[in-house]
Write an enzyme that holds these catalytic residues in place. Structure first.
Site, PDB file in Angstrom:
ATOM      1  CG  HIS A 153      -7.880  22.506 -19.536  1.00 44.96           C
ATOM      2  ND1 HIS A 153      -8.874  22.843 -20.434  1.00 44.96           N
ATOM      3  CD2 HIS A 153      -7.726  21.148 -19.635  1.00 44.96           C
ATOM      4  CE1 HIS A 153      -9.308  21.746 -21.060  1.00 44.96           C
ATOM      5  NE2 HIS A 153      -8.637  20.696 -20.578  1.00 44.96           N
ATOM      6  CG  ASP A 181     -10.513  36.179   5.705  1.00 42.09           C
ATOM      7  OD1 ASP A 181     -11.227  35.144   5.722  1.00 42.09           O
ATOM      8  OD2 ASP A 181     -10.866  37.230   5.135  1.00 42.09           O
ATOM      9  CG  HIS A 183      -4.006  22.443 -21.398  1.00 41.64           C
ATOM     10  ND1 HIS A 183      -5.009  23.260 -21.871  1.00 41.64           N
ATOM     11  CD2 HIS A 183      -4.386  21.161 -21.656  1.00 41.64           C
ATOM     12  CE1 HIS A 183      -5.969  22.507 -22.383  1.00 41.64           C
ATOM     13  NE2 HIS A 183      -5.619  21.235 -22.270  1.00 41.64           N
ATOM     14  CB  THR A 224     -15.961  36.163  -1.816  1.00 43.69           C
ATOM     15  OG1 THR A 224     -14.705  36.872  -1.750  1.00 43.69           O
ATOM     16  CG2 THR A 224     -17.070  37.003  -1.181  1.00 43.69           C
ATOM     17  CB  CYS A 229     -11.266  35.044   2.210  1.00 48.74           C
ATOM     18  SG  CYS A 229     -11.536  35.328   0.457  1.00 48.74           S
TER      19      CYS A 229
END
Ligand code: RB5
Length: 154
Positions: A106, A10, A141, A75, A73
Site C-alpha cells: 500500500h 549504526d 495507493h 529501534t 538501528c
C-alpha cells in the site's frame, strides 16, 4: 528477477545487519553492505543518508521492488526519521510481517527500518522476506503516495 538490497546500520543494528546480509547472499539477491564495519559507536543519520542517496541514485523508486534498502538501528526509529527527510524515500519501521507486507503493497516503501533491540533475529528475517516478496499494488495507493510530495512543498 535478481534484486539489489542496500543495507546499513549504526552500532545498535550492526549484529542484525550481519545476519540479514548473510541470509540475502544465500538467495537470489545482491546484498550491498554500506557499513559500518564494526560495533564502534557511530551516528545513524550518516548511514541513513548514505543508503538513501545510493537508492535515489539508482533511479529505482521501489515501484518494481528491484532496488530496496534496509536500515537498522536500535529501534528503527532514528533511521526512519533520517531516511524520510529525503524526497522519494518512503521508509517504514516494521515490527511484524503484516506491516512489512502492507508497507510494500500500500505504501510502496522502498526502505525497511528494523530495530535490533526490539525484535529477535528470527522475526527480523521473516519481516525482511515478507517485505522483499511483496509487490506494490499501485492504483489508488499510487495516487495517495504521490500526495506525499505535494503536501511536503513549502
Ligand atoms: C543508539 O544508541 C540508538 O539511539 C540508535 O541505534 C537508534 O535506536 C536511534 O533511533
Amino acid at each position: 528477477m535478481s534484486k539489489t538490497i542496500l543495507l546499513a546500520s549504526d552500532h545498535g543494528g550492526f549484529a542484525l545487519k550481519s545476519v540479514l546480509v548473510q541470509a540475502l547472499r544465500k538467495v537470489d539477491c545482491q546484498a550491498e553492505d554500506l557499513g559500518p564495519e564494526g560495533t564502534a559507536s557511530c551516528d545513524y543519520p550518516a548511514y541513513a543518508d548514505k543508503l538513501c542517496l545510493r537508492l535515489l541514485d539508482s533511479g529505482e523508486d521501489g515501484q518494481n521492488g528491484k532496488v530496496l534498502g534496509i536500515l537498522i538501528c536500535g529501534t528503527g526509529l532514528g533511521m526512519s526519521m533520517a531516511a524520510n527527510r529525503h524526497p522519494g524515500i518512503r521508509a517504514a519501521v516494521c515490527t511484524n510481517e503484516f506491516t512489512a507486507r502492507m508497507a510494500r503493497a500500500h505504501n510502496n516503501a522502498n526502505v525497511l527500518c528494523l530495530g535490533e533491540r526490539v525484535i529477535g533475529q528470527g522475526l527480523a528475517l521473516e519481516i525482511m522476506r515478507a517485505f522483499l516478496a511483496t509487490p506494490f499494488e499501485g492504483g489508488r495507493h499510487l495516487r495517495r503516495i504521490e500526495q506525499f510530495e505535494t503536501y511536503s512543498q513549502p
